[in-house]
Enzyme design. Structure first.
Site, PDB file in Angstrom:
ATOM      1  N   GLU A 171       0.740  -1.074   0.021  1.00 20.89           N
ATOM      2  CA  GLU A 171       0.101   0.210  -0.001  1.00 20.89           C
ATOM      3  C   GLU A 171       0.904   1.080  -0.072  1.00 20.89           C
ATOM      4  OE1 GLU A 171      -2.828  -0.150   3.037  1.00 20.89           O
ATOM      5  OE2 GLU A 171      -3.920  -1.966   2.028  1.00 20.89           O
ATOM      6  N   TYR A 302     -11.012  -3.181   1.374  1.00 22.11           N
ATOM      7  CA  TYR A 302     -12.128  -3.081   2.833  1.00 22.11           C
ATOM      8  C   TYR A 302     -13.342  -2.377   2.327  1.00 22.11           C
ATOM      9  CZ  TYR A 302      -7.835  -4.488   5.116  1.00 22.11           C
ATOM     10  OH  TYR A 302      -6.684  -5.240   5.497  1.00 22.11           O
TER      11      TYR A 302
HETATM   12  C1  FCB Z   1      -4.084  -2.012   5.451  1.00 25.07           C
HETATM   13  C2  FCB Z   1      -2.943  -2.244   5.993  1.00 25.07           C
HETATM   14  C3  FCB Z   1      -2.895  -3.131   7.134  1.00 25.07           C
HETATM   15  C4  FCB Z   1      -4.117  -3.227   7.943  1.00 25.07           C
HETATM   16  C5  FCB Z   1      -5.340  -3.083   7.371  1.00 25.07           C
HETATM   17  C6  FCB Z   1      -6.745  -2.963   8.359  1.00 25.07           C
HETATM   18  O1  FCB Z   1      -4.419  -0.619   4.950  1.00 25.07           O
HETATM   19  O2  FCB Z   1      -2.116  -2.759   5.161  1.00 25.07           O
HETATM   20  O3  FCB Z   1      -1.562  -3.114   7.737  1.00 25.07           O
HETATM   21  O4  FCB Z   1      -3.856  -2.194   9.077  1.00 25.07           O
HETATM   22  O5  FCB Z   1      -5.271  -1.842   6.561  1.00 25.07           O
END
Ligand code: FCB
Length: 484
Positions: A171, A302
């Protein structure tokens, strides 16, 4: 007490089921074994930076519990484990001397995984930059990309072909914009121009590291990068709302996808961010270096977002409500989006306040496949934080998490039905851990960690996932509670 979900979807035998963690979030032992300080040690020590003043000093104590944790994974039948290496553990200042004790820790971990029949999927950078490199400018400094390649080379030499997939970065959107623009992540800088330089140097770091890994291991090394591509919808078909969505896509997704996979920056980004930066940090030849062939694209997913053209006064800061009464940043991570307004998403929401929309994952995977048909994909993170409770029977009946996983895994299957070449799925996270600015307050694990004792307890979601792996078939969400 349960929601019954449609079930029965079967996954192919070669589909890889895994779970993910990251070094700073689980290891602890921040000053042991010769580890140098990282930007997250420094940042989390700043009053107000992390909820409740939490730090990763102990975390889930994974550093001292590797045999136990690998046994736990084996018990769940995990076929793959996505871990990250703490750069300051293997090279305390990010340049010069390596720390053999730190390297040995990862050699041992990887050996144990291989021994247990679990494929190690290794991320080289999940945000814990050596502090000494930050002191020299961090990701705003081009040199950091070269230091990263040296470190990648050393790890390729140390771990060799035991590693199934090498992921350069996790990311980079978060590293660049949350770290250098809004400052809600380490190193906590609030300078939009700096965040764009960080974007470019992270891209460059990826290219140089991919090349270094292949130099050592040859073309059989599987090289990847993990992106948190944003699925953003325009609030209406009105051209100004569609343009607002494109602005977001440009700085969130296109500044990574296009250089990495197409060898160019999106033309639009220069005009869109002209007030902030002239992009003079891009040097001749950089785009060829950045565009290295990759074997797999990791996708973390997510939730979704919704935007429109700003109608009232500009929002000061990032427009977010902040972290539980913490103030949100005064500087937006959305560079070049001052005239874009984020709209609240309808529920349901997780404990992060993120909306739950599995269809967004199908859409993302299918659209990536259509755009890059020969590029294999994997969901390298997906999961949910909920306010778990330990029941009188000592167990965690986390049905909302089971339902979240059920629906998102089903959404992955739907993408595969539509032709997307998805090779694997990794639950975030194997265990509860240090959730960055939210500290230990948000629990994403399928395994509960008691932060007083560091004891691990399988939640119902872990049991449900274990059965999914064993049968390759999605069971109704409610069945998890009947499993032992
Ligand atoms: C992402 C991250 C991971 C975790 C999730 C919830 O952005 O890569 O480390 O914190 O979110």
């Amino acid at each position: 007490m349960t929601t019954s979900r449609p079930s029965g979807r079967q996954f192919p035998a070669d589909f890889l089921w895994g779970s993910a963690t990251a070094s700073y979030q689980i290891e602890g032992a921040a000053t042991e074994g010769g580890r140098g300080p990282s930007i997250w040690d420094t940042f989390s020590a700043k009053p107000g930076a992390v909820l409740n003043g939490d730090t990763g000093a102990v975390a889930a104590d994974h550093y001292h519990r590797v045999p136990e944790d690998v046994a736990l994974m084996q018990g769940l039948g995990l076929q793959a484990y996505r871990l990250s290496i703490a750069w300051p553990r293997v090279q305390p200042t990010g340049s010069g001397e390596f720390n053999q004790e730190g390297i040995d820790f990862y050699v041992d971990l990887v050996d144990r995984l291989v021994e247990a029949g679990i494929a190690p999927v290794v991320t080289l950078y999940h945000w814990d930059l050596p502090q000494a490199l930050e002191d020299a400018g961090g990701w705003t400094n081009r040199e950091t990309a070269y230091r990263f390649a040296d470190y990648a080379r050393r790890m390729a030499e140390a771990l060799g072909d035991k590693v199934t997939v090498w992921t350069t970065l996790n990311e980079p959107w978060c590293s660049a914009y949350l770290g250098y623009a809004s400052g809600v992540h380490a190193p906590g800088r609030t300078d939009q121009a700096a965040s764009l330089a960080a974007v470019h140097h992270l891209n460059l770091a990826h290219g140089l590291a991919a090349r270094a890994v292949r130099d050592v291991l040859g073309d059989s090394a599987q090289v990847s990068i993990t992106l948190n591509l944003h699925v953003t919808r325009a609030a209406s078909d009105a051209p100004e709302d569609v343009a607002a969505k494109q602005q977001v896509d440009t700085v969130a997704n296109e500044v990574f996808l296009q250089p990495l996979l197409e060898g160019r920056y999106p033309e639009q980004v220069f005009a869109q961010t002209a007030a902030v930066s002239d992009w003079s940090f891009v040097q001749d030849g950089d785009l060829e270096l950045i565009r290295q062939p990759i074997d797999l694209l990791g996708v973390n997913y997510y939730s979704t977002g919704r935007v429109q053209r700003l109608q009232g006064e500009p929002v000061v800061g990032d427009g977010s409500p902040g972290v539980d009464g913490h103030k949100s940043s005064e500087v937006s991570p959305w560079v070049g989006c001052d005239d874009v307004e984020w709209l609240p998403q309808p529920g349901p929401h997780t404990a992060m306040g993120w909306n739950i929309e599995p269809a967004g994952l199908t859409e993302l995977l299918v659209s990536l496949h259509e755009r890059y048909p020969s590029l294999p994909l994997a969901v390298t993170e997906n999961g949910a934080a909920f306010a778990d409770e330990v029941s009188a029977d000592g167990r965690v009946h986390d049905l909302p998490r089971v339902e979240y996983l059920h629906d998102h895994i089903d959404a992955v299957g739907a993408a595969m039905d539509a032709g997307a070449d998805v090779r694997g799925y990794f639950v975030w996270s194997l265990m509860d851990n240090f959730e960055w600015a939210y500290g230990y307050d948000r629990r994403f694990g399928i395994v509960r960690v008691d932060y007083d004792t560091c004891e691990r307890t399988l939640k119902d979601s872990a049991l449900w996932y274990r059965d999914l792996i064993a049968t390759r078939t999605i069971a109704p969400a409610g069945t998890a509670v009947t499993l032992s």
